[in-house]
Design a protein around this motif. Structure first.
Motif, PDB file in Angstrom:
ATOM      1  N   ALA A   3       0.826  -1.208   0.000  1.00  0.00           N
ATOM      2  CA  ALA A   3       0.000   0.000   0.000  1.00  0.00           C
ATOM      3  C   ALA A   3       0.864   1.264   0.000  1.00  0.00           C
ATOM      4  N   VAL A   4       1.862   1.308   0.876  1.00  0.00           N
ATOM      5  CA  VAL A   4       2.714   2.500   0.969  1.00  0.00           C
ATOM      6  C   VAL A   4       3.525   2.687  -0.307  1.00  0.00           C
ATOM      7  N   SER A   5       4.116   1.616  -0.808  1.00  0.00           N
ATOM      8  CA  SER A   5       4.909   1.735  -2.038  1.00  0.00           C
ATOM      9  C   SER A   5       4.021   2.088  -3.225  1.00  0.00           C
ATOM     10  N   GLY A   6       2.778   1.572  -3.241  1.00  0.00           N
ATOM     11  CA  GLY A   6       1.860   1.906  -4.329  1.00  0.00           C
ATOM     12  C   GLY A   6       1.483   3.379  -4.328  1.00  0.00           C
ATOM     13  N   THR A  65      11.634   3.966 -13.057  1.00  0.00           N
ATOM     14  CA  THR A  65      12.483   2.786 -12.862  1.00  0.00           C
ATOM     15  C   THR A  65      13.938   3.073 -13.209  1.00  0.00           C
ATOM     16  N   GLN A  66      14.160   3.809 -14.291  1.00  0.00           N
ATOM     17  CA  GLN A  66      15.524   4.029 -14.780  1.00  0.00           C
ATOM     18  C   GLN A  66      16.142   5.311 -14.227  1.00  0.00           C
ATOM     19  N   ASP A  67      15.411   6.423 -14.280  1.00  0.00           N
ATOM     20  CA  ASP A  67      15.985   7.713 -13.901  1.00  0.00           C
ATOM     21  C   ASP A  67      16.007   7.934 -12.399  1.00  0.00           C
ATOM     22  N   TYR A  68      15.078   7.319 -11.696  1.00  0.00           N
ATOM     23  CA  TYR A  68      15.025   7.482 -10.237  1.00  0.00           C
ATOM     24  C   TYR A  68      15.073   6.106  -9.559  1.00  0.00           C
ATOM     25  N   TRP A  69      15.979   5.272 -10.057  1.00  0.00           N
ATOM     26  CA  TRP A  69      16.056   3.888  -9.568  1.00  0.00           C
ATOM     27  C   TRP A  69      16.372   3.822  -8.088  1.00  0.00           C
ATOM     28  N   PHE A  70      17.109   4.810  -7.566  1.00  0.00           N
ATOM     29  CA  PHE A  70      17.580   4.768  -6.187  1.00  0.00           C
ATOM     30  C   PHE A  70      16.466   5.008  -5.169  1.00  0.00           C
ATOM     31  N   HIS A  71      15.309   5.480  -5.605  1.00  0.00           N
ATOM     32  CA  HIS A  71      14.173   5.576  -4.670  1.00  0.00           C
ATOM     33  C   HIS A  71      12.878   5.050  -5.311  1.00  0.00           C
ATOM     34  N   ALA A  72      12.455   5.634  -6.442  1.00  0.00           N
ATOM     35  CA  ALA A  72      11.217   5.170  -7.075  1.00  0.00           C
ATOM     36  C   ALA A  72      11.382   3.770  -7.666  1.00  0.00           C
ATOM     37  N   GLY A  73      12.557   3.503  -8.246  1.00  0.00           N
ATOM     38  CA  GLY A  73      12.800   2.165  -8.784  1.00  0.00           C
ATOM     39  C   GLY A  73      12.812   1.109  -7.700  1.00  0.00           C
ATOM     40  N   VAL A  74      13.437   1.435  -6.579  1.00  0.00           N
ATOM     41  CA  VAL A  74      13.434   0.497  -5.446  1.00  0.00           C
ATOM     42  C   VAL A  74      12.017   0.304  -4.926  1.00  0.00           C
ATOM     43  N   MET A  75      11.257   1.391  -4.890  1.00  0.00           N
ATOM     44  CA  MET A  75       9.872   1.277  -4.436  1.00  0.00           C
ATOM     45  C   MET A  75       9.051   0.389  -5.373  1.00  0.00           C
ATOM     46  N   ARG A  76       9.323   0.468  -6.680  1.00  0.00           N
ATOM     47  CA  ARG A  76       8.611  -0.407  -7.614  1.00  0.00           C
ATOM     48  C   ARG A  76       8.926  -1.870  -7.308  1.00  0.00           C
ATOM     49  N   SER A  77      10.204  -2.155  -7.033  1.00  0.00           N
ATOM     50  CA  SER A  77      10.586  -3.528  -6.694  1.00  0.00           C
ATOM     51  C   SER A  77       9.964  -3.955  -5.375  1.00  0.00           C
ATOM     52  N   PHE A  78       9.923  -3.031  -4.402  1.00  0.00           N
ATOM     53  CA  PHE A  78       9.240  -3.328  -3.142  1.00  0.00           C
ATOM     54  C   PHE A  78       7.784  -3.704  -3.412  1.00  0.00           C
ATOM     55  N   HIS A  79       7.140  -2.916  -4.258  1.00  0.00           N
ATOM     56  CA  HIS A  79       5.728  -3.136  -4.575  1.00  0.00           C
ATOM     57  C   HIS A  79       5.520  -4.505  -5.213  1.00  0.00           C
ATOM     58  N   ARG A  80       6.405  -4.860  -6.128  1.00  0.00           N
ATOM     59  CA  ARG A  80       6.282  -6.147  -6.835  1.00  0.00           C
ATOM     60  C   ARG A  80       6.571  -7.324  -5.903  1.00  0.00           C
ATOM     61  N   LEU A 134      -8.762  -1.868  -1.181  1.00  0.00           N
ATOM     62  CA  LEU A 134      -9.548  -1.361  -0.047  1.00  0.00           C
ATOM     63  C   LEU A 134     -10.564  -2.404   0.403  1.00  0.00           C
ATOM     64  N   PHE A 135     -11.219  -3.061  -0.543  1.00  0.00           N
ATOM     65  CA  PHE A 135     -12.113  -4.160  -0.188  1.00  0.00           C
ATOM     66  C   PHE A 135     -11.332  -5.304   0.450  1.00  0.00           C
ATOM     67  N   LEU A 136     -10.136  -5.554  -0.061  1.00  0.00           N
ATOM     68  CA  LEU A 136      -9.288  -6.611   0.497  1.00  0.00           C
ATOM     69  C   LEU A 136      -8.964  -6.325   1.957  1.00  0.00           C
ATOM     70  N   LEU A 137      -8.599  -5.090   2.265  1.00  0.00           N
ATOM     71  CA  LEU A 137      -8.293  -4.728   3.651  1.00  0.00           C
ATOM     72  C   LEU A 137      -9.512  -4.904   4.545  1.00  0.00           C
ATOM     73  N   PHE A 138     -10.681  -4.549   4.037  1.00  0.00           N
ATOM     74  CA  PHE A 138     -11.913  -4.706   4.821  1.00  0.00           C
ATOM     75  C   PHE A 138     -12.178  -6.181   5.126  1.00  0.00           C
ATOM     76  N   ILE A 139     -12.007  -7.050   4.137  1.00  0.00           N
ATOM     77  CA  ILE A 139     -12.224  -8.483   4.355  1.00  0.00           C
ATOM     78  C   ILE A 139     -11.163  -9.057   5.293  1.00  0.00           C
ATOM     79  N   MET A 140      -9.937  -8.544   5.208  1.00  0.00           N
ATOM     80  CA  MET A 140      -8.901  -8.992   6.132  1.00  0.00           C
ATOM     81  C   MET A 140      -9.276  -8.654   7.572  1.00  0.00           C
ATOM     82  N   TRP A 141      -9.909  -7.502   7.767  1.00  0.00           N
ATOM     83  CA  TRP A 141     -10.389  -7.131   9.101  1.00  0.00           C
ATOM     84  C   TRP A 141     -11.528  -8.059   9.538  1.00  0.00           C
TER      85      TRP A 141
END
Length: 531
Positions: free
Chosen positions: A46-49, A71-86, A191-198
């Protein structure tokens, strides 16, 4: 058939968990924290998204370029976040699947636990829907393949007036409006997923929603290392004028997509329907014979609320007093939630075997296994002990001890045993030592039985084990039902130790406040089932 599969899975998990417990300790064993890790990875996704959405262009013409830019130009933060998300998304799938298999292997899905099992089914569907819509947004060759196959699957169902697949037959047919709908779905479905998890955990007392800090930090460090070592990358821009010849699949989210070419869309839907039906019916196949729920005896209930605090399943509530006794509340049991584990019996302050009355009563008791019957079984089992180093074993029916040795008293959960029962055994010279044998530490059948037992022995939770009880004559064994031989060896070793001790002389109770530091004795010896 189901029982045989469950036993095979339990054996497999037992083989995996033992080295995990040695490496991480039982408290940090990842297999004992699957639900908490699932929540943890959800929040990472959720946070990385949200972070990635700052850089993302929702227009179909620039979606791929914006993803490549971050992914390419800002790999050191946004690119890492994309990998975190995946990778966090993939790990959440792993947590859900392994959690389902482990709960099945431990028989944690029948009886009153059906609710958590059934509510786990929509979690699986929503989790996959979240991941699949996320792949569309990258709009690379893999996204094109996923979009085409997904739309063909949906078109097979007679729910849409116009075929969705038409949007992907040529360039110019797919508009940014349709793409914006995918963005909305990728935001709304989680958001529906989080509700069902609760909803999934709403009937569980003290659910684990956060893993231990050390385990969380280790998971974050591992995600960071993998994200830098093998970052998530796109597979070339989508081109509706060409059919993708070869794509790299995410086999955790897209394992059924290649089967549409082999089986056909109808067979894939039939498989998904049969799987969902099977999962939905499993809590009642075969039917579970339930013991009677715990019952309240108001004449011995002072409304202390200990039973409600210790119940793992929220089956006990405190309600206004109804019998006129001078107490504001009384305990009330919801039979539909009670699993008859007996933990409430062990928590009740009136559950003491020292009472001289023939008809032993307590504030809350199990109709099918009363405290009086437990005391009688203890006395009868102690009478069979004749060898030097007489050791009485108080065992959980789901653990390794399981009644294979003489002098063993089996109960639904070791936390059903009030600590005063150990005092009763030793002070009445029924045995020279006592072994409390429960489930594996990372797989307590009744969730909190081991934790409450250890806290009662350590003087951290009422009712506590009295300070006068010698701790060197008590041992705890936490071992699964598959570790019988090792548990019996540990019991035999403890009996040999007890045989070498001098005759027991219990000292008088110490004149201190029950919960003062002086009354908090050292913890009893612990014998690991795998030691």
């Amino acid at each position: 058939m189901i029982g045989a599969i469950r036993r095979v899975l339990r054996a497999g998990f037992s083989l995996i968990e033992r080295p995990f417990e040695r490496l991480f300790t039982p408290q940090l064993n990842p297999l004992a924290q699957l639900g908490a890790l699932g929540f943890f990875f959800f929040w990472i996704v959720a946070v990385s998204g949200i972070y990635l959405f700052i850089f993302f262009d929702t227009g179909i013409e620039r979606a791929y370029q914006s993803v490549e830019h971050l992914t390419q130009d800002y790999w050191f933060h946004a690119g890492v976040m994309r990998s975190f998300h995946r990778y966090a998304s993939d790990l959440m799938v792993v947590m859900v699947v392994v959690h389902l298999l482990r709960e099945f292997s431990l028989d944690h899905y029948r009886g009153v636990r059906w609710f958590s099992w059934i509510t786990g089914l929509p979690i699986i569907w929503l989790l996959y829907a979240s991941g699949i819509t996320g792949y569309w947004l990258v709009w690379d060759k893999l996204a094109q393949y996923v979009a085409v196959v997904s739309s063909e699957l949906l078109d097979w169902l007679p729910i849409f007036g116009e075929p969705i697949a038409r949007n992907f037959i040529s360039t110019g047919t797919l508009t940014s409006r349709f793409f914006s709908l995918m963005v909305f779905m990728h935001v709304a479905v989680p958001l529906f997923l989080l509700f069902i998890m609760w909803i999934h955990i709403i009937r569980i007392s003290r659910p684990k929603m956060n893993p231990p800090r050390t385990l969380a930090l280790l998971s974050l460090a591992a995600l960071l290392a993998v994200s830098i070592w093998k970052p998530a990358l796109s597979q070339g821009p989508a081109d509706l004028a060409k059919v993708p010849a070869e794509v790299g699949l995410d086999w955790l989210y897209l394992p059924l997509y290649p089967l549409t070419d082999i089986w056909g869309n109808g067979a894939v839907w039939a498989f998904l329907g049969a799987f969902s039906l099977m999962i939905g019916l499993m809590p009642w196949l075969p039917p579970l014979r339930r013991a009677k729920a715990a019952q309240i005896d108001l004449a011995h209930c002072n409304g202390c609320a200990r039973c409600a605090e210790d119940c793992p399943y929220e089956a006990i509530r405190m309600v206004p007093r109804t019998d006129g006794l001078p107490f504001p509340t009384e305990a009330a049991v919801n039979p539909s939630l009670c699993v008859s584990c007996g933990i409430c019996v062990g928590a009740c302050p009136s559950s003491t075997p020292f009472r001289r009355s023939e008809d032993l009563k307590t504030g809350i008791d199990l109709p099918d296994y009363s405290l009086k019957e437990l005391r009688e079984r203890v006395i009868a089992a102690a009478a069979t002990l004749t060898k030097p180093g007489r050791v009485l074993v108080l065992a959980c029916e789901h653990g390794a001890a399981g009644g294979r040795l003489d002098g063993t008293v089996v109960m639904p959960c070791v936390a059903m045993m009030p600590p005063s029962l150990i005092d009763f055994v030793l002070s009445r010279d029924l045995a020279d030592g006592v072994v409390v044998a429960g489930c594996a530490e990372s797989a307590c059948y009744n969730r909190l039985g081991i934790q409450w037992t250890e806290q009662r022995f350590a003087g951290q939770r009422d009712p506590y084990l009295r300070a006068r009880v010698p701790r060197d004559r008590i041992a705890t064994i936490w071992a699964s039902a598959l570790e019988v031989t090792k548990a019996e060896s540990a019991i035999a070793s403890f009996a040999a130790t007890i045989a070498g001790l001098p005759p027991l002389r219990l000292r008088s109770p110490l004149p201190v406040s029950p919960m003062s530091p002086a009354a908090k004795p050292p913890e009893p010896a612990e014998l690991k089932g795998d030691s």
